[in-house]
Enzyme design. Structure first.
Site, PDB file in Angstrom:
ATOM      1  N   LYS A 230      14.830  26.032-100.591  1.00  0.00           N
ATOM      2  CA  LYS A 230      15.938  25.282-100.205  1.00  0.00           C
ATOM      3  C   LYS A 230      17.300  25.899-100.234  1.00  0.00           C
ATOM      4  CE  LYS A 230      18.067  20.465-100.325  1.00  0.00           C
ATOM      5  NZ  LYS A 230      17.770  19.250-101.221  1.00  0.00           N
TER       6      LYS A 230
ATOM      7  N   SER B 180      15.508  13.165-102.184  1.00  0.00           N
ATOM      8  CA  SER B 180      15.664  14.355-101.433  1.00  0.00           C
ATOM      9  C   SER B 180      14.320  15.317-101.531  1.00  0.00           C
ATOM     10  CB  SER B 180      16.754  15.228-101.762  1.00  0.00           C
ATOM     11  OG  SER B 180      17.826  14.487-100.899  1.00  0.00           O
TER      12      SER B 180
ATOM     13  N   SER C 128      17.107  15.178 -98.080  1.00  0.00           N
ATOM     14  CA  SER C 128      17.723  16.213 -97.673  1.00  0.00           C
ATOM     15  C   SER C 128      16.964  17.732 -97.774  1.00  0.00           C
ATOM     16  CB  SER C 128      19.015  16.681 -98.662  1.00  0.00           C
ATOM     17  OG  SER C 128      18.713  16.881 -99.944  1.00  0.00           O
TER      18      SER C 128
END
Lengths: 100, 477
Positions: B80, B179, B155
């Site tokens: 990420k 997330s 996210s």
């Protein structure tokens, strides 16, 4: 309870965020809705409850000591300076008079 | 032959070990897939093609010499965009850090590299991990792999899509309120948030430090266990990491003697019928495996979202104050100091980030601190205790991961509160610091989109959690 435009303006100053008129209005609406929702916490009896931290089982604070940094890491840190003079970080003057 | 990028981590490991594939072939197939589809899905902000292929050849050479670096040697992974990777730009999905080069590796990145993993690229995300849809990235929205009109969740939406669309063998995400687990549910993959304290956050760009946790996003539960094992453990660079017995996988053949709790509070309105159908069917599968299903009370947990939306913005406002345009990040020049701060931050941050900074600034202001922050901290304690009490009667708790399946792009951006409600089932786990996993449980009969089954366990009881999830996954295939 409702938040006002002036309060939003004050928060923006505290948070060092420049907001447009439109953003101030939108923030007022959004914060009202969110604060309206989180108000439910006020209904909860917390007389016998204390704030707690996560169950981390860590060793707590470490000594505050300088850790040596290799040349590559140091150079990468320099390379992220928004303005650089040699190996020094260039910043705007601290004592110049603010507009606000 | 099946394209190699479609392999699970477990399958890829076995194939590399018995010499039927090379890491170069595996990495090439991942790169080819990513290059073909990333233009439309926008899952990766950057693909490190040349570097990844060099690393893959190095890994092949190591294994040829009999010097394998470990269980991840030669396996392509995606990080990420908030996990530091030395020498590469890592931006947290923000314009503020658009050119910010990682000076060092995050502890997890360091561990992955030491075990021979190939870092394939960095995944798109909601800016500073603030969002449940990946629409809040400064680099454009990520799209759902099955329907480009829909969001992948967030996210960690880019990581989820990279795994679901087979750009990569597995990925790392971060989870502050759901997330990892919510995008995993939306995209039909496994998403696992370990206990707070299990995995070092050193080098994770912080959102809310008392809640943030890094975790695996994978194709199977066993893959999640492998990746978790590779990144777990105490770290001198993160004082919140726990010195406790490490996780060791202990798989189960059935669920005899396992007690699964259904919190009554979770099954009210707001859940899509298709989500309810699939999760109810999953409960039957668990029963057939021998688990005992027990309805239980989980008081205060319905307050977790409100607690989260006080504590998280408070920490956000403090954590993001360092992004002032001085030492790194975007700086708008030639202005007096106050204006330099205010305009750099105004230009660097997107609307959701600004909203949360302002909300946190408000809740921490004099006169409001007791009513908001302190009260939320006290309710957090009640929530923690409620979970502890529940785990006296049951081994894991079961709910859906999210109340809905993947929604349309733009459907929830106008009203922040509607978006926040996406986290209703996942956020309690962060507030209490517990481990939880989302496992695919079929596609919704309403729209054919994936539904996630959410299991929560006691703190540091990941072995049991993963074993139960694996048992379900095996039985439901």
């Amino acid at each position: 309870m409702s938040i006002t435009c002036e309060e939003v303006q004050k928060l923006a100053e505290l948070a060092r965020l420049e907001l447009t008129e439109e953003e101030i209005k939108k923030t007022e609406t959004d914060l009202d809705a969110i604060l309206g929702y989180v108000q439910r916490l006020a209904q909860i009896d917390t007389t016998d409850s204390k704030p707690t931290a996560a169950e981390a089982m860590s060793e707590g604070w470490r000594e505050d000591e300088a850790i040596p940094c290799d040349d590559r890491t140091r150079e990468l840190i320099y390379s992220n300076f928004p303005a650089r003079k040699g190996n020094l970080l260039h910043t705007p003057g601290v004592f110049s008079a603010p507009k606000k | 032959m099946q394209p190699l990028n479609e392999l699970s981590l477990t399958e890829a490991r076995a194939a590399l070990d018995n010499g039927t594939i090379t890491s170069e072939q595996l990495t090439k197939d991942c790169v080819t897939k990513a290059k073909g589809l990333n233009g439309s899905l926008n899952a990766l902000i950057e693909l490190y093609e040349t570097e990844a292929l060099t690393q893959a050849r190095d890994a092949d050479e190591r294994r040829k010499q009999g010097n394998s670096a470990g269980v991840l040697d030669g396996i392509p992974l995606v990080l990420k965009d908030n996990i530091l990777n030395q020498g590469h730009v890592v931006s947290a999905g923000s314009k503020m850090l658009a050119n910010h080069i990682s000076a060092s590796d995050a502890t997890v990145t360091h561990k992955l590299k030491n075990q021979g993993a190939i870092i394939l690229g960095r995944a798109n995300m909601d800016e500073f991990a603030m969002g449940s849809s990946n629409e809040r990235s400064a680099y454009g929205p990520t799209r759902h792999p099955r329907d480009p009109e829909r969001v992948p969740g967030g996210s960690s939406g880019g990581s989820a899509v990279a795994v679901a669309a087979d750009f990569t063998i597995a990925a790392l995400g971060s989870d502050t309120g759901g997330s990892i687990r919510q995008p995993a549910a939306f995209c039909g993959i496994v998403g696992f948030k370990p206990t707070f304290g299990r995995v070092s956050r050193s080098g994770l760009i912080a959102m809310a430090s008392s809640l943030d946790q890094i975790g695996p996003m994978t194709k199977t539960v066993k893959d999640a266990a492998i990746l978790f094992d590779a990144i777990q453990g105490p770290d001198v660079l993160d004082q919140t990491t726990a010195k406790t017995t490490p996780f060791i996988a202990a798989w189960k053949k059935d669920l005899k003697g396992v007690r699964i709790g259904l919190p009554r509070q979770a099954w009210g309105e707001g859940m899509q019928p298709g989500v309810r159908t699939r999760v109810t069917e999953a409960i039957d599968v668990l029963k057939n495996l021998g688990a005992e299903i027990i309805e239980i009370d989980l008081p205060y947990v319905e307050e977790a979202l409100a607690v989260y939306y006080v504590l998280m913005p408070c920490e956000v406002s403090a954590n993001l104050s360092r992004l002032d345009g001085m030492r790194y990040g975007l700086r708008l020049e030639n202005l007096p100091l106050f204006e330099t701060y205010a305009q750099s931050r105004a230009a660097g941050f997107g609307p959701e980030v600004k909203r949360r900074i302002l909300l946190g600034t408000y809740a921490l202001s004099r006169g409001y601190y007791e009513a908001y922050y302190l009260q939320a901290k006290k309710v957090q304690t009640l929530i923690r205790k409620a979970y502890v009490k529940a785990f006296e009667t049951v081994d894991v708790l079961l709910t859906p991961t999210a109340p809905t399946t993947a929604f349309k792009i733009g459907e929830k951006t106008a009203d922040p509160l509607t978006m926040y409600l996406e986290d209703i089932f996942t956020v309690g786990v962060n507030v209490a610091g517990l481990p939880a996993i989302s496992v695919p449980c079929g596609n919704s009969p309403d729209n054919g989109l994936p539904v996630g089954l959410h299991l929560t366990a006691r703190a540091f009881d990941e072995a049991n959690l993963l074993a139960i999830a694996d048992c379900y996954e095996m039985a439901s295939k």
